[in-house]
Design an enzyme around this catalytic site. Structure first.
Site, PDB file in Angstrom:
ATOM      1  N   GLY A  36      15.978  -4.517   9.215  1.00 56.65           N
ATOM      2  CA  GLY A  36      14.833  -3.874   9.404  1.00 56.65           C
ATOM      3  C   GLY A  36      14.133  -3.792   8.022  1.00 56.65           C
ATOM      4  O   GLY A  36      12.777  -3.773   7.828  1.00 56.65           O
ATOM      5  N   CYS A  39      10.278  -2.390   5.417  1.00 54.02           N
ATOM      6  CA  CYS A  39       9.331  -2.178   6.262  1.00 54.02           C
ATOM      7  C   CYS A  39       9.374  -1.026   7.354  1.00 54.02           C
ATOM      8  O   CYS A  39       8.962  -0.210   7.528  1.00 54.02           O
ATOM      9  CB  CYS A  39       9.106  -3.466   6.567  1.00 54.02           C
ATOM     10  SG  CYS A  39       7.997  -3.456   8.352  1.00 54.02           S
ATOM     11  N   ILE A 184       0.186   1.812  -1.858  1.00 48.22           N
ATOM     12  CA  ILE A 184       0.966   3.055  -1.587  1.00 48.22           C
ATOM     13  C   ILE A 184       0.279   4.488  -1.927  1.00 48.22           C
ATOM     14  O   ILE A 184       0.057   5.198  -1.170  1.00 48.22           O
ATOM     15  CB  ILE A 184       2.452   2.818  -2.159  1.00 48.22           C
ATOM     16  CG1 ILE A 184       3.000   1.547  -1.507  1.00 48.22           C
ATOM     17  CG2 ILE A 184       3.023   4.077  -2.100  1.00 48.22           C
ATOM     18  CD1 ILE A 184       4.447   1.513  -1.965  1.00 48.22           C
ATOM     19  N   GLY A 270       4.160   0.330  -8.259  1.00 47.97           N
ATOM     20  CA  GLY A 270       4.609  -1.298  -8.116  1.00 47.97           C
ATOM     21  C   GLY A 270       6.177  -1.167  -7.588  1.00 47.97           C
ATOM     22  O   GLY A 270       6.822  -0.354  -7.641  1.00 47.97           O
ATOM     23  N   ASP A 310      10.041 -10.165  -0.595  1.00 49.57           N
ATOM     24  CA  ASP A 310       9.612  -9.509  -2.058  1.00 49.57           C
ATOM     25  C   ASP A 310      10.443  -9.951  -3.243  1.00 49.57           C
ATOM     26  O   ASP A 310       9.810  -9.563  -4.157  1.00 49.57           O
ATOM     27  CB  ASP A 310       9.861  -8.211  -1.575  1.00 49.57           C
ATOM     28  CG  ASP A 310       8.861  -7.335  -0.726  1.00 49.57           C
ATOM     29  OD1 ASP A 310       7.967  -8.211  -0.395  1.00 49.57           O
ATOM     30  OD2 ASP A 310       8.655  -6.146  -0.795  1.00 49.57           O
ATOM     31  N   ALA A 318       4.936  -7.486   4.351  1.00 49.19           N
ATOM     32  CA  ALA A 318       5.887  -7.931   5.260  1.00 49.19           C
ATOM     33  C   ALA A 318       5.630  -9.088   5.974  1.00 49.19           C
ATOM     34  O   ALA A 318       6.249  -9.977   6.269  1.00 49.19           O
ATOM     35  CB  ALA A 318       5.930  -6.649   6.276  1.00 49.19           C
ATOM     36  N   HIS A 455     -20.500  -6.130  22.714  1.00 42.27           N
ATOM     37  CA  HIS A 455     -21.353  -5.092  22.225  1.00 42.27           C
ATOM     38  C   HIS A 455     -21.318  -3.551  23.112  1.00 42.27           C
ATOM     39  O   HIS A 455     -21.281  -3.752  24.274  1.00 42.27           O
ATOM     40  CB  HIS A 455     -22.827  -5.305  22.311  1.00 42.27           C
ATOM     41  CG  HIS A 455     -23.785  -4.212  21.879  1.00 42.27           C
ATOM     42  ND1 HIS A 455     -24.029  -3.621  20.797  1.00 42.27           N
ATOM     43  CD2 HIS A 455     -24.454  -3.385  22.652  1.00 42.27           C
ATOM     44  CE1 HIS A 455     -24.835  -2.845  20.563  1.00 42.27           C
ATOM     45  NE2 HIS A 455     -25.290  -2.591  22.003  1.00 42.27           N
TER      46      HIS A 455
HETATM   47  P1  NAD Z   1       0.456  -2.039  -6.236  1.00 41.84           P
HETATM   48  O1  NAD Z   1       1.028  -3.204  -7.151  1.00 41.84           O
HETATM   49  O2  NAD Z   1      -0.068  -2.338  -5.063  1.00 41.84           O
HETATM   50  O3  NAD Z   1      -0.184  -0.824  -7.130  1.00 41.84           O
HETATM   51  C1  NAD Z   1       0.143  -0.126  -8.290  1.00 41.84           C
HETATM   52  C2  NAD Z   1      -1.021   0.339  -8.931  1.00 41.84           C
HETATM   53  O4  NAD Z   1      -0.490   1.375 -10.055  1.00 41.84           O
HETATM   54  C3  NAD Z   1      -1.742  -0.695  -9.633  1.00 41.84           C
HETATM   55  O5  NAD Z   1      -3.158  -0.101  -9.324  1.00 41.84           O
HETATM   56  C4  NAD Z   1      -1.665  -0.547 -11.002  1.00 41.84           C
HETATM   57  O6  NAD Z   1      -2.903  -0.754 -11.674  1.00 41.84           O
HETATM   58  C5  NAD Z   1      -1.286   1.086 -11.100  1.00 41.84           C
HETATM   59  N1  NAD Z   1      -0.540   1.165 -12.092  1.00 41.84           N
HETATM   60  C6  NAD Z   1       0.543   0.669 -12.804  1.00 41.84           C
HETATM   61  N2  NAD Z   1       1.110   1.410 -13.957  1.00 41.84           N
HETATM   62  C7  NAD Z   1       0.306   2.245 -14.170  1.00 41.84           C
HETATM   63  C8  NAD Z   1       0.238   3.712 -14.832  1.00 41.84           C
HETATM   64  N3  NAD Z   1       1.284   3.694 -15.916  1.00 41.84           N
HETATM   65  N4  NAD Z   1      -0.549   4.610 -14.779  1.00 41.84           N
HETATM   66  C9  NAD Z   1      -1.459   4.534 -13.549  1.00 41.84           C
HETATM   67  N5  NAD Z   1      -1.428   3.645 -12.797  1.00 41.84           N
HETATM   68  C10 NAD Z   1      -0.522   2.590 -13.036  1.00 41.84           C
HETATM   69  O7  NAD Z   1       1.844  -1.436  -5.925  1.00 41.84           O
HETATM   70  P2  NAD Z   1       2.252  -0.296  -4.959  1.00 41.84           P
HETATM   71  O8  NAD Z   1       1.352   0.499  -4.305  1.00 41.84           O
HETATM   72  O9  NAD Z   1       3.441   0.766  -5.516  1.00 41.84           O
HETATM   73  O10 NAD Z   1       3.021  -0.953  -3.441  1.00 41.84           O
HETATM   74  C11 NAD Z   1       4.100  -1.776  -3.761  1.00 41.84           C
HETATM   75  C12 NAD Z   1       3.878  -3.063  -3.118  1.00 41.84           C
HETATM   76  O11 NAD Z   1       3.987  -3.027  -1.668  1.00 41.84           O
HETATM   77  C13 NAD Z   1       2.582  -3.865  -3.426  1.00 41.84           C
HETATM   78  O12 NAD Z   1       2.754  -5.190  -3.387  1.00 41.84           O
HETATM   79  C14 NAD Z   1       1.792  -3.555  -2.117  1.00 41.84           C
HETATM   80  O13 NAD Z   1       0.925  -4.511  -1.836  1.00 41.84           O
HETATM   81  C15 NAD Z   1       2.661  -3.319  -0.915  1.00 41.84           C
HETATM   82  N6  NAD Z   1       2.299  -2.444  -0.031  1.00 41.84           N
HETATM   83  C16 NAD Z   1       1.551  -2.780   0.847  1.00 41.84           C
HETATM   84  C17 NAD Z   1       1.059  -1.892   1.764  1.00 41.84           C
HETATM   85  C18 NAD Z   1       0.164  -2.652   2.965  1.00 41.84           C
HETATM   86  O14 NAD Z   1      -0.051  -3.596   2.948  1.00 41.84           O
HETATM   87  N7  NAD Z   1      -0.601  -1.839   3.573  1.00 41.84           N
HETATM   88  C19 NAD Z   1       1.409  -0.696   1.914  1.00 41.84           C
HETATM   89  C20 NAD Z   1       2.434  -0.286   0.779  1.00 41.84           C
HETATM   90  C21 NAD Z   1       2.852  -1.145   0.078  1.00 41.84           C
END
Ligand code: NAD
Length: 477
Positions: A36, A39, A184, A270, A310, A318, A455
């Site tokens: 799993g 995700c 996130i 990230g 990933d 996912a 609608h």
């Molecule tokens: P992300 O890369 O999407 O966002 C990280 C954010 O942190 C960016 O906007 C970046 O500019 C910022 N950042 C980086 N360093 C920083 C700092 N020192 N100070 C302040 N801001 C800073 O990463 P995430 O939100 O951790 O998510 C991780 C991965 O998981 C991503 O690829 C995301 O797309 C994926 N995810 C997707 C979903 C979804 O599809 N709904 C949900 C959760 C996570």
């Protein structure tokens, strides 16, 4: 000798395995934990369960507007855990059954090693330390990713957390600082705010959700401001420290240094690839950031070794992993007409409130690629949409399309292909379905405008945007 040995049982791994099994291939799946992946066990699924709770709570908070006398008495942490974990358990049972039915399972940590004759094999170390060699014609790496921290910031798991720990709360933080306004960070802000938390989001770049169209970022930032979520953009984190039960985040925002106190600091900046101690480095298939380097199909430079999900430097989503798994399995099965994944057509979905979803190019990307004169944009506001009004959320559907085509009103006329759609508002993450068809099939606005939309519905806003783009505005301008 299996046809495929998949290392990792998250969305990328099990999608590869299931598609391969459907193609008649013999598949072994190696997983050290429960199948799993992130995700199901610490990502999409539990976070969406809690976001659903937050969404219901948002409705409770505005119940009086709808004539409902409802009093909110706070969170029941045990029941919240039961709900969140119950959703995971139910999904896990189904998945676990399918994996058992369709694959040969190996429980343990997989490592790529070179066997006799130079073939890459998978060495599996079980919990008891016993080592087994699993052989296949192909090996697919699907080991996923981990939550990265910032340099110099220690994740203690209690006050300073990543999503791995933060998801399991039974009480919302009184005061939260969220570092990172990506998916996130924005989703956690939407979870905690309706539960009464004071939330500050700190983002290094100049806007929230920086990968989305600027109009989406602006709309969400405005909605957050209205709901009392503080958003600091162009903010540089100088330090994060824990002091007893609270955390202190020092940030520099446009020349001004601020100290933010919180009982929860979430680092959401990230994710990094799980490639340590995998044997991939020894094979020379990692890029300079530690991701597995592949071609568009997912093939590494080592014959018979592939990667999905990933662990590749593509979108960490996912459904992107599912798509990459299907493509690799089809390629290995030598399916006629199989295609590598075109990630420009992978929908991006953020379950913050209001939701954001998009597919294809942003307006800025389209203008850069095709030139200003070759791009046009239509936006249909949910402010005039019945379902938008009654759900109390503002939002829009923005359609980016190429110009050209036959005269307005003629079949195929009134604008060239739709190259991007961007949605903010309730159920945006579901509404993106129609948009994905439009961009993938390179449909033109007049074809889409001819489709009858129900609608009242939220998705009729998309129909209206297509009508306007075709030069045939209905309620819109
Ligand atoms: P992300 O890369 O999407 O966002 C990280 C954010 O942190 C960016 O906007 C970046 O500019 C910022 N950042 C980086 N360093 C920083 C700092 N020192 N100070 C302040 N801001 C800073 O990463 P995430 O939100 O951790 O998510 C991780 C991965 O998981 C991503 O690829 C995301 O797309 C994926 N995810 C997707 C979903 C979804 O599809 N709904 C949900 C959760 C996570």
């Amino acid at each position: 000798m299996h046809d495929i040995v998949v290392v990792g049982g998250g969305p990328g791994g099990y999608a590869t395995a299931f598609r391969a099994a459907a193609r008649g291939l013999d598949v072994a799946l190696v997983e050290a934990d429960k199948v799993g992946g992130t995700c199901l066990h610490r990502g999409c699924i539990p976070s969406k369960a809690v976001l659903h709770v937050a969404e219901v709570l948002e409705e409770v908070h505005r119940a009086d507007v709808m004539g409902l006398r409802v009093t909110y008495d706070g969170l029941d942490g045990d029941a919240l855990s039961g709900f969140r974990e119950g959703v995971i358990t139910r999904m896990f049972k189904g998945l676990d059954f399918l994996v058992s039915k369709r694959t040969t399972r190996h429980h343990g940590r997989g490592r790529l090693v070179t066997g006799d004759g130079g073939r890459v094999e998978v060495e599996v170390t079980g919990e008891d330390g016993e080592i087994t060699r699993v052989q296949g014609r192909h090996v697919v790496i699907a080991t996923g990713s981990y939550a990265r921290s910032l340099p110099g910031v220690e994740i203690d798991g209690e006050v300073v957390q990543t999503s791995d720990q933060a998801l399991w709360f039974t009480e919302a933080p009184r005061r939260a600082v969220i570092i990172g306004a990506g998916a996130i960070g924005m989703e956690f802000a939407s979870m905690w705010r309706p539960m009464g938390s004071e939330v500050t989001v700190v983002e290094a770049l100049e806007r929230v959700l920086p990968l989305e169209d600027v109009d989406c970022s602006a709309a969400v930032a405005k909605a957050y401001g209205q709901r009392g979520i503080e958003v600091l953009t162009s903010a540089r984190v100088q330090s994060v420290e824990r002091d007893g039960d609270s955390g202190r985040v020092v940030v520099e925002v446009q020349g001004e240094v601020r100290t933010l106190e919180a009982d929860r600091v979430l680092v959401a900046t990230g994710r990094g690839p799980n490639t340590a101690d995998l044997g991939a480095d020894e094979l020379g298939i990692l890029d300079e950031r530690g991701f597995v380097a592949t071609d568009d199909w997912g093939a590494t430079k080592v014959d018979g070794v592939w990667a999905v999900g990933d662990v590749r430097p593509t979108l960490a989503l996912a459904h992107a992993a599912f798509a990459e798994g299907f493509a690799v399995a089809d390629r290995i099965a030598d399916v006629d007409g199989a295609q590598p994944v075109d990630h420009t057509q992978t929908p991006r979905v953020t379950y913050c409130h209001p939701e954001v979803a998009s597919v294809g190019l942003t307006e800025a990307q389209a203008r850069e690629r095709f030139g200003d004169d070759a791009v046009a944009v239509e936006t249909s506001s949910l402010r005039h949409n019945a379902k938008g009004i009654l759900t109390g959320t503002e939002g829009f559907v923005k359609v980016v399309h190429r110009t050209g085509g036959a005269p307005t009103g003629a079949p195929g006329g009134g604008g060239g292909p739709v190259v991007g759609v961007h949605i903010v508002g309730p159920h945006a993450t579901d509404l993106i379905a129609e948009a994905t068809l439009a961009t993938t099939w390179e449909a033109v606005p007049s074809e889409l405008a001819a489709i009858t939309h129900a609608h009242p519905s939220l998705y009729e806003a998309m129909g209206e945007a297509f009508q306007s783009a075709a030069g045939l505005p209905f309620h819109g301008a």
